[in-house]
Motif scaffolding. Sequence first.
Motif, PDB file in Angstrom:
ATOM      1  N   GLN A   7       0.852  -1.176   0.000  1.00 53.85           N
ATOM      2  CA  GLN A   7       0.000   0.000   0.000  1.00 53.85           C
ATOM      3  C   GLN A   7       0.889   1.227   0.000  1.00 53.85           C
ATOM      4  O   GLN A   7       1.922   1.251   0.676  1.00 53.85           O
ATOM      5  CB  GLN A   7      -0.907   0.026   1.228  1.00 53.85           C
ATOM      6  N   GLN A   8       0.478   2.219  -0.737  1.00 52.88           N
ATOM      7  CA  GLN A   8       1.244   3.454  -0.784  1.00 52.88           C
ATOM      8  C   GLN A   8       0.496   4.521   0.003  1.00 52.88           C
ATOM      9  O   GLN A   8      -0.661   4.809  -0.269  1.00 52.88           O
ATOM     10  CB  GLN A   8       1.430   3.910  -2.231  1.00 52.88           C
ATOM     11  N   VAL A   9       1.157   5.063   1.005  1.00 52.70           N
ATOM     12  CA  VAL A   9       0.567   6.094   1.845  1.00 52.70           C
ATOM     13  C   VAL A   9       1.283   7.397   1.531  1.00 52.70           C
ATOM     14  O   VAL A   9       2.507   7.475   1.588  1.00 52.70           O
ATOM     15  CB  VAL A   9       0.703   5.740   3.342  1.00 52.70           C
ATOM     16  N   LYS A  10       0.505   8.402   1.205  1.00 46.59           N
ATOM     17  CA  LYS A  10       1.106   9.684   0.816  1.00 46.59           C
ATOM     18  C   LYS A  10       0.896  10.727   1.908  1.00 46.59           C
ATOM     19  O   LYS A  10       0.041  10.586   2.779  1.00 46.59           O
ATOM     20  CB  LYS A  10       0.476  10.180  -0.485  1.00 46.59           C
ATOM     21  N   HIS A  11       1.688  11.750   1.854  1.00 45.76           N
ATOM     22  CA  HIS A  11       1.584  12.930   2.722  1.00 45.76           C
ATOM     23  C   HIS A  11       1.819  12.599   4.191  1.00 45.76           C
ATOM     24  O   HIS A  11       1.098  13.046   5.069  1.00 45.76           O
ATOM     25  CB  HIS A  11       0.224  13.613   2.555  1.00 45.76           C
ATOM     26  N   LEU A  12       2.847  11.792   4.458  1.00 43.63           N
ATOM     27  CA  LEU A  12       3.203  11.486   5.834  1.00 43.63           C
ATOM     28  C   LEU A  12       4.323  12.421   6.297  1.00 43.63           C
ATOM     29  O   LEU A  12       5.195  12.793   5.504  1.00 43.63           O
ATOM     30  CB  LEU A  12       3.709  10.055   5.962  1.00 43.63           C
ATOM     31  N   SER A  13       4.293  12.736   7.563  1.00 43.01           N
ATOM     32  CA  SER A  13       5.410  13.494   8.120  1.00 43.01           C
ATOM     33  C   SER A  13       6.583  12.541   8.311  1.00 43.01           C
ATOM     34  O   SER A  13       6.435  11.314   8.268  1.00 43.01           O
ATOM     35  CB  SER A  13       5.016  14.121   9.460  1.00 43.01           C
ATOM     36  N   LYS A  14       7.735  13.101   8.540  1.00 41.43           N
ATOM     37  CA  LYS A  14       8.931  12.273   8.740  1.00 41.43           C
ATOM     38  C   LYS A  14       8.777  11.403   9.981  1.00 41.43           C
ATOM     39  O   LYS A  14       9.192  10.245   9.990  1.00 41.43           O
ATOM     40  CB  LYS A  14      10.157  13.181   8.860  1.00 41.43           C
ATOM     41  N   GLU A  15       8.163  11.938  11.030  1.00 39.71           N
ATOM     42  CA  GLU A  15       7.959  11.176  12.260  1.00 39.71           C
ATOM     43  C   GLU A  15       7.003  10.001  12.024  1.00 39.71           C
ATOM     44  O   GLU A  15       7.243   8.894  12.510  1.00 39.71           O
ATOM     45  CB  GLU A  15       7.400  12.086  13.349  1.00 39.71           C
ATOM     46  N   ASP A  16       5.916  10.253  11.277  1.00 39.80           N
ATOM     47  CA  ASP A  16       4.964   9.179  10.977  1.00 39.80           C
ATOM     48  C   ASP A  16       5.635   8.087  10.157  1.00 39.80           C
ATOM     49  O   ASP A  16       5.439   6.895  10.407  1.00 39.80           O
ATOM     50  CB  ASP A  16       3.748   9.719  10.225  1.00 39.80           C
ATOM     51  N   TYR A  17       6.410   8.471   9.160  1.00 39.95           N
ATOM     52  CA  TYR A  17       7.098   7.501   8.319  1.00 39.95           C
ATOM     53  C   TYR A  17       8.068   6.659   9.153  1.00 39.95           C
ATOM     54  O   TYR A  17       8.118   5.446   9.021  1.00 39.95           O
ATOM     55  CB  TYR A  17       7.849   8.212   7.194  1.00 39.95           C
ATOM     56  N   SER A  18       8.803   7.311  10.034  1.00 40.09           N
ATOM     57  CA  SER A  18       9.758   6.588  10.886  1.00 40.09           C
ATOM     58  C   SER A  18       9.037   5.605  11.813  1.00 40.09           C
ATOM     59  O   SER A  18       9.499   4.488  12.014  1.00 40.09           O
ATOM     60  CB  SER A  18      10.572   7.569  11.720  1.00 40.09           C
ATOM     61  N   SER A  19       7.893   6.028  12.359  1.00 43.18           N
ATOM     62  CA  SER A  19       7.126   5.136  13.242  1.00 43.18           C
ATOM     63  C   SER A  19       6.624   3.918  12.487  1.00 43.18           C
ATOM     64  O   SER A  19       6.744   2.788  12.964  1.00 43.18           O
ATOM     65  CB  SER A  19       5.937   5.885  13.843  1.00 43.18           C
ATOM     66  N   ILE A  20       6.061   4.126  11.307  1.00 46.18           N
ATOM     67  CA  ILE A  20       5.555   3.011  10.513  1.00 46.18           C
ATOM     68  C   ILE A  20       6.686   2.078  10.120  1.00 46.18           C
ATOM     69  O   ILE A  20       6.548   0.853  10.179  1.00 46.18           O
ATOM     70  CB  ILE A  20       4.803   3.534   9.270  1.00 46.18           C
ATOM     71  N   LYS A  21       7.822   2.644   9.749  1.00 43.68           N
ATOM     72  CA  LYS A  21       8.970   1.824   9.370  1.00 43.68           C
ATOM     73  C   LYS A  21       9.436   0.965  10.550  1.00 43.68           C
ATOM     74  O   LYS A  21       9.720  -0.227  10.393  1.00 43.68           O
ATOM     75  CB  LYS A  21      10.099   2.721   8.878  1.00 43.68           C
ATOM     76  N   GLU A  22       9.471   1.557  11.733  1.00 42.07           N
ATOM     77  CA  GLU A  22       9.891   0.820  12.931  1.00 42.07           C
ATOM     78  C   GLU A  22       8.894  -0.288  13.277  1.00 42.07           C
ATOM     79  O   GLU A  22       9.280  -1.419  13.591  1.00 42.07           O
ATOM     80  CB  GLU A  22      10.031   1.779  14.112  1.00 42.07           C
TER      81      GLU A  22
END
Length: 41
Positions: A7-22
């Motif tokens: 799934q491609q999620v757009k318009h995430l902040s850097k913090e949100d992206y880092s949390s999802i990645k973790e």
Amino acid sequence: MYLTIKQQVKHLSKEDYSSIKEFCHIAKNLTNQEIYLLWIA
């Protein structure tokens, strides 16, 4: 056989992206650990 969902999620902040990645990394590790424990048992 690989079962994946992409799934491609757009318009995430850097913090949100880092949390999802973790969280994804932790989920992958837990899955691998359970598979290992099932094969050992």
